[in-house]
Scaffold this motif. Structure first.
Motif, short mmCIF file in Angstrom:
data_model
loop_
_atom_site.label_atom_id
_atom_site.label_comp_id
_atom_site.label_asym_id
_atom_site.label_seq_id
_atom_site.Cartn_x
_atom_site.Cartn_y
_atom_site.Cartn_z
N UNK A 224 42.09 38.08 10.58
CA UNK A 224 42.63 37.19 11.31
C UNK A 224 43.58 36.30 10.36
N UNK A 225 44.54 35.62 10.56
CA UNK A 225 45.13 34.68 9.92
C UNK A 225 44.13 33.29 9.96
N UNK A 226 43.80 32.74 8.77
CA UNK A 226 43.07 31.44 9.16
C UNK A 226 42.47 31.12 7.89
N UNK B 47 37.22 25.79 1.12
CA UNK B 47 37.85 26.76 2.00
C UNK B 47 39.11 27.25 1.47
N UNK B 48 39.33 29.01 1.85
CA UNK B 48 40.60 29.28 1.25
C UNK B 48 41.51 29.99 2.37
N UNK B 49 42.76 29.71 2.15
CA UNK B 49 43.72 30.05 3.15
C UNK B 49 43.84 31.37 3.16
N UNK B 50 43.70 32.22 4.33
CA UNK B 50 43.54 33.67 4.16
C UNK B 50 44.40 34.49 5.24
N UNK C 45 37.54 31.28 9.94
CA UNK C 45 38.10 30.42 10.96
C UNK C 45 39.48 30.50 11.25
N UNK C 46 39.66 31.05 12.83
CA UNK C 46 41.26 31.26 12.91
C UNK C 46 42.09 29.99 12.84
N UNK D 82 32.35 28.61 13.26
CA UNK D 82 32.34 29.83 13.05
C UNK D 82 30.82 30.61 13.26
N UNK D 83 30.81 31.68 13.83
CA UNK D 83 29.69 32.35 13.50
C UNK D 83 29.55 33.29 12.33
#
Length: 403
Positions: free
Chosen positions: A51-53, A89-92, A106-107, A124-125
């Motif tokens: 996903x994007x997140x 965190x990294x934008x992905x 995390x979306x 998130x899980x």
């Protein structure tokens, strides 16, 4: 007379798989695999985002809301090549590789960004939205088995496994010879004692649809030398199909020509309806399957004997056509000594179970009935009279394209 199963066993025993050839994966749809391709890579090659997140460490977000620091991004085709530290965190984006240390996504809908401050709104899980390395297949995997008829889905898989070429069975080359002074091709003038030939065209279409290369010969007139010459030419193929000329009452020119050419006659009469005058002959590597001249008989026998023969040449089992259970929608009379393939229509009872209704007229010359039916009711030899609601077996023609 042989039974259908005895004749089928003799036919398929006479054939073996043809040699293989290499074709482009883009041209392999409908071909039969001769060698199972091994995956040349692992897919995906590493853990990827689904996903994007934002890629995070689940341990950093035991509850929400929580704030992390944005330190980079990992688009598809790119990567963040540093280990993710606590609180980062990294934008992905979809398809982007997870940074080292990240274990969850995390979306973007569950976050709020303020510069480099990323607020996580839902914890998130562990492993959420992560495609693990090898999720699709791993290096050396063989998901496509030998003998498989390749679909477009299979080609997509083979291409993803990094195979530009595939090894497939050579297409069976099948010659088709119609005989008889009474026949003319569609569109030709039809004499007073002539009929339009349809069986050769139908068989050619079946051969093509079942993975072969048909050669449709010109109609051979009732001349022994001409038929012998045509048989000799047809014998250069993997299989020669003759249409007509073998029934009781015919001039028996086809059988005579085969014997004159040194063929051994395996059989020429089957306890079935339609299709009793079925013939099989062999000489060295040459094989001849003589189908009845009546067009419906031609089609039924092609399904029962030609299709399995072609499957054997393609490295497949060559089993008899499958049947399935149904219930009679009407009463039927006792059957005689021949196994009967009754042209029928399928329906459904109130409880959803499959029902079958035979057509009132079963003449083997009536193509209109064959075209209108979607099943064969299979009645064994000496089958007793049956009542509406009795369990029977049917061949569902809707599942047998291009038939």
């Amino acid at each position: 007379m042989l039974t259908v199963r005895e004749a089928h066993a003799r036919v398929i025993a006479a054939f073996s798989p043809l040699p293989s050839e290499i074709v482009s994966v883009a041209e392999a749809a409908g071909r039969v695999l001769a060698v199972s391709p091994q995956a040349r890579l692992t897919q995906p090659p590493t853990d990827l985002s689904a996903m994007d997140g934002y890629a995070v460490r689940a341990a950093d977000v035991p509850g929400a809301p929580a704030t992390l620091t944005l330190v980079g991004q990992a688009p598809a085709g790119g990567s963040y090549d540093q280990a993710l530290k606590p609180g980062e965190a990294v934008r992905i984006f979809t398809g982007g590789p997870l940074p080292m240390g990240a274990d969850s996504i995390v979306i973007q809908e569950d976050t709020r960004a303020d510069g480099t401050r990323i607020t996580i709104l839902e914890a998130p899980r562990l492993g959420r939205h992560v495609r693990k390395a090898g999720l699709d297949f791993s290096l050396g995997a063989t998901p496509l088995a030998v003998g498989r008829t390749l679909t477009t889905r299979d080609l997509a898989l083979a291409a993803a496994m990094n195979h530009p070429w595939l090894s497939v069975r050579r297409k069976p080359r099948v010659a088709i010879l119609s005989t008889g002074d009474e026949l003319v091709m569609p569109g030709e003038p039809v004499g007073r004692n002539q009929i339009v030939s349809s069986s050769g065209i139908a068989v050619a279409a079946l051969v093509r649809g079942w993975g072969g290369e048909p050669t449709l010969f010109d109609i051979a007139r009732d001349d022994a030398r001409l038929i012998e010459s045509c048989i000799e030419a047809g014998a250069q193929h993997d299989l020669l199909i003759t249409l007509g000329g073998a029934s009781v009452g015919d001039h028996d020119l086809v059988q005579g020509a085969l014997k004159a050419q040194g063929f051994d006659m395996g059989f020429w009469k089957i306890a079935m309806r339609p299709g009793k005058p079925l013939m099989f002959a062999a000489r060295d590597r040459a094989r001849v399957l003589g189908l009845p001249g009546n067009p419906v008989s031609t089609m039924v026998c092609a399904l029962l004997f030609l299709k399995p023969a072609m499957e054997r040449m393609l490295g497949q089992p060559g089993d008899l056509v499958r049947t399935q259970p149904a219930r009679l929608a009407v009463d039927v009379k006792q059957n005689d000594q021949r196994e009967d393939y009754v042209r029928s229509t399928l329906g459904h009872a109130a409880d959803g179970s499959l029902t079958v209704t035979p057509h009132a007229v079963q003449d083997s010359s009536m193509l209109s009935v064959l075209a209108a039916c979607d099943a064969f009711l299979v009645r064994p030899a000496h089958d007793p009279a049956r009542k509406e609601g009795d369990a029977v077996r049917v061949v569902d023609l809707r599942t047998l394209q291009p038939f």
